[in-house]
Structure formats: C-alpha cells, structure tokens
Design a protein around this motif. Structure first.
Motif, PDB file in Angstrom:
ATOM      1  N   PRO A  94      14.495   5.383   2.738  1.00 48.21           N
ATOM      2  CA  PRO A  94      13.472   5.023   2.916  1.00 48.21           C
ATOM      3  C   PRO A  94      12.282   6.144   2.430  1.00 48.21           C
ATOM      4  CG  PRO A  94      14.398   6.332   4.693  1.00 48.21           C
ATOM      5  CD  PRO A  94      15.377   6.142   3.696  1.00 48.21           C
ATOM      6  N   ASN A  95      12.389   6.468   1.202  1.00 47.32           N
ATOM      7  CA  ASN A  95      11.907   7.639   0.348  1.00 47.32           C
ATOM      8  C   ASN A  95      10.363   7.356  -0.058  1.00 47.32           C
ATOM      9  OD1 ASN A  95      11.780  10.186  -0.437  1.00 47.32           O
ATOM     10  ND2 ASN A  95      11.826   9.504  -2.643  1.00 47.32           N
ATOM     11  N   VAL A  96       9.429   7.294   1.182  1.00 41.16           N
ATOM     12  CA  VAL A  96       8.137   6.741   1.116  1.00 41.16           C
ATOM     13  C   VAL A  96       7.318   7.783   1.682  1.00 41.16           C
ATOM     14  CG1 VAL A  96       8.569   4.307   1.408  1.00 41.16           C
ATOM     15  CG2 VAL A  96       8.050   5.706   3.323  1.00 41.16           C
ATOM     16  N   ALA A  97       5.714   7.906   1.440  1.00 43.48           N
ATOM     17  CA  ALA A  97       5.057   8.928   1.822  1.00 43.48           C
ATOM     18  C   ALA A  97       4.648   8.653   3.312  1.00 43.48           C
ATOM     19  CB  ALA A  97       3.635   8.689   0.940  1.00 43.48           C
ATOM     20  N   GLY A  98       4.725   9.869   4.135  1.00 43.53           N
ATOM     21  CA  GLY A  98       4.330  10.049   5.338  1.00 43.53           C
ATOM     22  C   GLY A  98       5.432   9.782   6.318  1.00 43.53           C
ATOM     23  N   ALA A  99       5.739  10.700   7.107  1.00 46.67           N
ATOM     24  CA  ALA A  99       6.904  10.719   8.136  1.00 46.67           C
ATOM     25  C   ALA A  99       6.520   9.754   8.839  1.00 46.67           C
ATOM     26  CB  ALA A  99       6.872  12.019   8.942  1.00 46.67           C
ATOM     27  N   GLU A 100       5.545   9.141   9.349  1.00 49.18           N
ATOM     28  CA  GLU A 100       5.131   8.110  10.386  1.00 49.18           C
ATOM     29  C   GLU A 100       5.616   6.786   9.440  1.00 49.18           C
ATOM     30  OE1 GLU A 100       1.769   8.690   7.865  1.00 49.18           O
ATOM     31  OE2 GLU A 100       2.887  10.175   8.997  1.00 49.18           O
ATOM     32  N   ASN A 101       5.396   6.960   8.413  1.00 45.35           N
ATOM     33  CA  ASN A 101       5.498   5.477   7.586  1.00 45.35           C
ATOM     34  C   ASN A 101       7.269   5.398   7.732  1.00 45.35           C
ATOM     35  OD1 ASN A 101       3.005   4.466   7.175  1.00 45.35           O
ATOM     36  ND2 ASN A 101       2.661   6.088   5.418  1.00 45.35           N
ATOM     37  N   ARG A 102       7.808   6.659   7.214  1.00 47.06           N
ATOM     38  CA  ARG A 102       9.484   6.421   7.144  1.00 47.06           C
ATOM     39  C   ARG A 102      10.122   6.192   8.752  1.00 47.06           C
ATOM     40  NH1 ARG A 102       7.949  10.998   4.061  1.00 47.06           N
ATOM     41  NH2 ARG A 102       8.447  12.533   5.483  1.00 47.06           N
ATOM     42  N   TYR A 110       4.510  18.320  -4.174  1.00 47.26           N
ATOM     43  CA  TYR A 110       4.532  17.390  -2.935  1.00 47.26           C
ATOM     44  C   TYR A 110       4.729  16.082  -3.344  1.00 47.26           C
ATOM     45  CZ  TYR A 110      -0.118  16.843  -5.053  1.00 47.26           C
ATOM     46  OH  TYR A 110      -1.350  16.582  -6.164  1.00 47.26           O
ATOM     47  N   TYR A 111       4.777  15.217  -2.305  1.00 49.78           N
ATOM     48  CA  TYR A 111       5.017  13.823  -2.300  1.00 49.78           C
ATOM     49  C   TYR A 111       3.614  13.371  -2.066  1.00 49.78           C
ATOM     50  CZ  TYR A 111       6.957   9.227  -1.853  1.00 49.78           C
ATOM     51  OH  TYR A 111       7.446   7.827  -2.033  1.00 49.78           O
ATOM     52  N   PRO A 112       2.997  12.689  -3.108  1.00 51.84           N
ATOM     53  CA  PRO A 112       1.624  12.147  -2.922  1.00 51.84           C
ATOM     54  C   PRO A 112       1.361  11.258  -1.812  1.00 51.84           C
ATOM     55  CG  PRO A 112       2.443  10.960  -4.941  1.00 51.84           C
ATOM     56  CD  PRO A 112       3.481  12.126  -4.516  1.00 51.84           C
ATOM     57  N   SER A 113       0.100  11.463  -1.278  1.00 50.80           N
ATOM     58  CA  SER A 113      -0.278  10.597  -0.352  1.00 50.80           C
ATOM     59  C   SER A 113      -0.641   9.253  -0.673  1.00 50.80           C
ATOM     60  CB  SER A 113      -1.438  11.050   0.701  1.00 50.80           C
ATOM     61  OG  SER A 113      -2.516  11.197  -0.042  1.00 50.80           O
ATOM     62  N   GLU A 122       0.836  -1.366   0.099  1.00 48.41           N
ATOM     63  CA  GLU A 122      -0.009   0.093   0.008  1.00 48.41           C
ATOM     64  C   GLU A 122       0.928   1.169  -0.107  1.00 48.41           C
ATOM     65  OE1 GLU A 122      -3.518   0.282   0.146  1.00 48.41           O
ATOM     66  OE2 GLU A 122      -3.200  -1.319  -0.829  1.00 48.41           O
ATOM     67  N   ILE A 123       1.984   1.184   1.091  1.00 50.75           N
ATOM     68  CA  ILE A 123       2.769   2.243   0.957  1.00 50.75           C
ATOM     69  C   ILE A 123       3.636   2.630  -0.462  1.00 50.75           C
ATOM     70  CG2 ILE A 123       4.590   3.365   2.146  1.00 50.75           C
ATOM     71  CD1 ILE A 123       3.872   1.912   4.659  1.00 50.75           C
ATOM     72  N   ALA A 124       3.971   1.526  -0.959  1.00 47.46           N
ATOM     73  CA  ALA A 124       4.731   1.496  -2.329  1.00 47.46           C
ATOM     74  C   ALA A 124       3.941   2.186  -3.351  1.00 47.46           C
ATOM     75  CB  ALA A 124       5.153   0.176  -2.877  1.00 47.46           C
ATOM     76  N   LYS A 125       2.596   2.198  -3.332  1.00 48.91           N
ATOM     77  CA  LYS A 125       1.805   2.526  -4.535  1.00 48.91           C
ATOM     78  C   LYS A 125       1.907   4.166  -4.553  1.00 48.91           C
ATOM     79  CE  LYS A 125      -2.332  -0.591  -4.629  1.00 48.91           C
ATOM     80  NZ  LYS A 125      -1.530  -1.638  -3.863  1.00 48.91           N
ATOM     81  N   ALA A 126       2.256   4.802  -3.509  1.00 53.28           N
ATOM     82  CA  ALA A 126       2.497   6.167  -3.290  1.00 53.28           C
ATOM     83  C   ALA A 126       3.881   6.588  -3.920  1.00 53.28           C
ATOM     84  CB  ALA A 126       2.444   6.780  -2.052  1.00 53.28           C
ATOM     85  N   PHE A 127       4.817   5.916  -3.829  1.00 52.00           N
ATOM     86  CA  PHE A 127       6.205   5.731  -4.176  1.00 52.00           C
ATOM     87  C   PHE A 127       6.055   5.671  -5.605  1.00 52.00           C
ATOM     88  CE2 PHE A 127      10.757   4.198  -3.133  1.00 52.00           C
ATOM     89  CZ  PHE A 127      11.440   5.080  -4.067  1.00 52.00           C
ATOM     90  N   ASP A 128       5.355   4.507  -6.227  1.00 53.34           N
ATOM     91  CA  ASP A 128       5.117   4.524  -7.579  1.00 53.34           C
ATOM     92  C   ASP A 128       4.711   5.935  -8.345  1.00 53.34           C
ATOM     93  OD1 ASP A 128       5.762   1.782  -7.234  1.00 53.34           O
ATOM     94  OD2 ASP A 128       3.766   1.323  -7.167  1.00 53.34           O
TER      95      ASP A 128
END
Length: 328
Positions: free
Chosen positions: A304-312, A249-252, A229-235
């Motif tokens: 760890p370039n993913v959406a959301g500081a909490e996810n990082r 911005y980095y999309p959610s 799920e998190i990777a979809k925003a990275f995509d």
C-alpha cells in the motif's frame, strides 16, 4: 481461503521525518493485525531517501514487540550484502523472542555497487548467492560446523523473493517458499515461472510442498475517483525514484496535482500503471483474486505504498472489509 499480507516501505511523506515514517509503519502493523492480515513485511532499501526502511531486522524486532500474533517478516533481506551467518543469528534472535511469528524473505539486489561495497568492506571475496542460501539452511537446521546462536526450537519461515526463472528454480531446488514480485514484472512470463517453480520443487526440512506468494501494488479508496487522486502521487513518486535526483520525501497528492507531467513522463506513468491495481475495495478485491487465480497463488502480499499515512491506513481497512478478514 486466500491469505492476505502487507509489505510496507516506511515512506517518508512530504513534510515528515524518518522517525515519523517508522512510527506510522508501527501503527500500520498494529492495524493489520487487528484487521486480520496474515503477515506484515518490511523492505530493505538503500540510497532511496524517501523511504525509511533500510534495516528490516531492526524494524522487525520493534514491530514484533509492538504486536502479538501477526507474522512479521522481511521483504526482503538482500543477502549478497551480508554474511549468511550474521543473517542467521539475527533471525534466530528474532525467532527466540517471537517463536512461530518470524519470516525471512531473501532477495538478491543487483543495484547500487557502492552500497554493496560499503556493507562488505572487509570481505575478501563475494560468496555466490546459491552458496549463501545453502549456508542459511544449514545454520537453521544446525547442520553447519559453526552453530548460529541462539539455538531455538523453531525456525523462521524461509521465502525466496524474485522476478525471474532463476530465482524460482533456486527456490524450488532449495525447498523454499517463493514470492513473485508481480508489481515489478506483471507479464504472462510470471505464470510460466511459477509453473516451473512448482514442477521443480524438492521438499526440504523447512517446507514439504511448494508455496507461492505474489506481491502487488494496490491503491484502495472508498471510490474509484478518490483512488485515482491518490494514485497520482504514486505516479510521481515512481518517477522520482527512477530519476537521477529524487527528493528525500514521498510527494503529497497536492504536489502531484500542481506539478503535472511532461509528455515523456506521462508515457512512463502509463507504463507504470500496468504495475498497479487502482480502485474501490470491490474492484481491487476482484483484481487481486483474478491475478491470484492466474498464478495459482496461496497468498497475496499487498504493497500500500501511497501518500499519506491516513490513506495507507484507510486502504488496508477497506481491503480487509472487502475480503471479510477476521477482526480482533
């Protein structure tokens, strides 16, 4: 034991500001230190409105002052944009204030001619990259006619970043550590490049024997499903960055779910997925170890370039636990 590092781009999450992104980078560095990571590096990006990391030296000064033991570095300074003398003085200043904690990762950006022109408006000629590397080494060894100030008893670690044979050979000839961007070029050519670096390495006052780091994109979550799920925003972010009109911005994750992908975009996503490690902590750990073993790497830097500081934050905590890194 394989050393684990982090490289942060300071992504500006959807609905947030550059200031918030930089403060989140600070929190990430502090967590990395508590979690046992060896190095925390920051990047240099220009004309990418969705990341706040444009001046690594400035951010490094803040991060080094906000931590106490973790090594702080650049991943990397794009040397052709600057004078070697100014880079040497910037990093000597960092080293003077935070001895034995500073890494100078050097890169060679070939893109954005407008940026290079803006950063070199008064330079009469372009100094060859190899000449700049020689000058840097002379400044740090106090062998240049003009001394880089302030004079320090220690020097930053020198790393050359790259994706090809040319950078690897340069690193070997200059006696520098080499960081290979596996996330940009995950092919079997990389192993040949590393072998050539090791075989051609010449000892220098800064490094007695070759040292290899590889850098990987990693998306880590409690479960494989959450990581996907998190990777979809990275995509989607990668698609945005590669487009002509990327949003600032980095999309959610929610934005990525709602938007979906065209057939052409889906093909690009499949290609980009080869650049990532996605999964739960045990899977990501195993993949990192497998890739590191193939390269014979001494260290691995996780991006760890993913959406959301909490996810990082959660991702690097989970990975530290999986690797059994020491907690302070």
């Amino acid at each position: 034991m394989l050393a684990l590092n982090l490289l942060d781009y300071s992504p500006i999450d959807e609905g947030k500001t550059a200031r918030q992104a930089l403060l989140e980078t600070t929190e990430l560095a502090q967590l990395a230190e508590r979690s046992g990571y060896k190095r925390f590096w920051v990047a240099e990006h220009h004309k990418v409105a969705s990341v706040a990391g444009s001046s690594p030296e400035m951010l490094m000064m803040h991060l080094a002052a906000s931590t106490s033991s973790i090594r702080i570095g650049s991943g990397g300074v794009m040397l052709p944009h600057y004078s070697a003398y100014k880079v040497a003085e910037n990093f000597r200043m960092l080293e003077a204030l935070h001895p034995n904690r500073i890494d100078l990762g050097i890169g060679r950006s070939r893109s954005y001619q407008a940026v290079n022109k803006a950063l070199n408006s008064m330079r009469e000629r372009a100094v060859p990259y190899e000449e700049q590397l020689d000058l840097l080494k002379q400044y740090f060894a106090d062998e240049a006619a003009l001394s880089a100030m302030p004079i320090t008893d220690t020097a930053p670690e020198l790393w050359l970043l790259g994706t090809g044979e040319g950078s690897a050979v340069l690193a070997a000839e200059k006696g520098m550590a080499y960081s290979y961007a596996h996330f940009a070029r995950p092919s079997i050519d990389g192993m040949d490049i590393i072998r050539k670096y090791r075989s051609a390495f010449k000892a220098s006052p800064f490094l007695e024997k070759p040292k290899v780091m590889i850098a990987v994109f990693a998306v880590v979550a409690e479960t494989k499903e959450q990581a996907e799920e998190i990777a979809k925003a990275f995509d989607l972010w990668l698609l945005f960055v590669e487009s002509n009109t990327p949003p600032p911005y980095y999309p959610s994750i929610e934005t990525a779910k709602l938007r979906g992908f065209s057939a052409n975009e889906a093909e690009k996503v499949r290609a980009n997925r080869k650049r990532m490690i996605i999964g739960d902590p045990d899977f990501v750990k195993a993949e990192i170890e497998r890739i590191a073993d193939r390269y014979g790497a001494d260290e691995v830097t996780v991006i760890p370039n993913v959406a959301g500081a909490e996810n990082r934050m959660e991702g690097i905590r989970l990975l530290a636990e999986a690797f059994g890194l020491a907690h302070l």
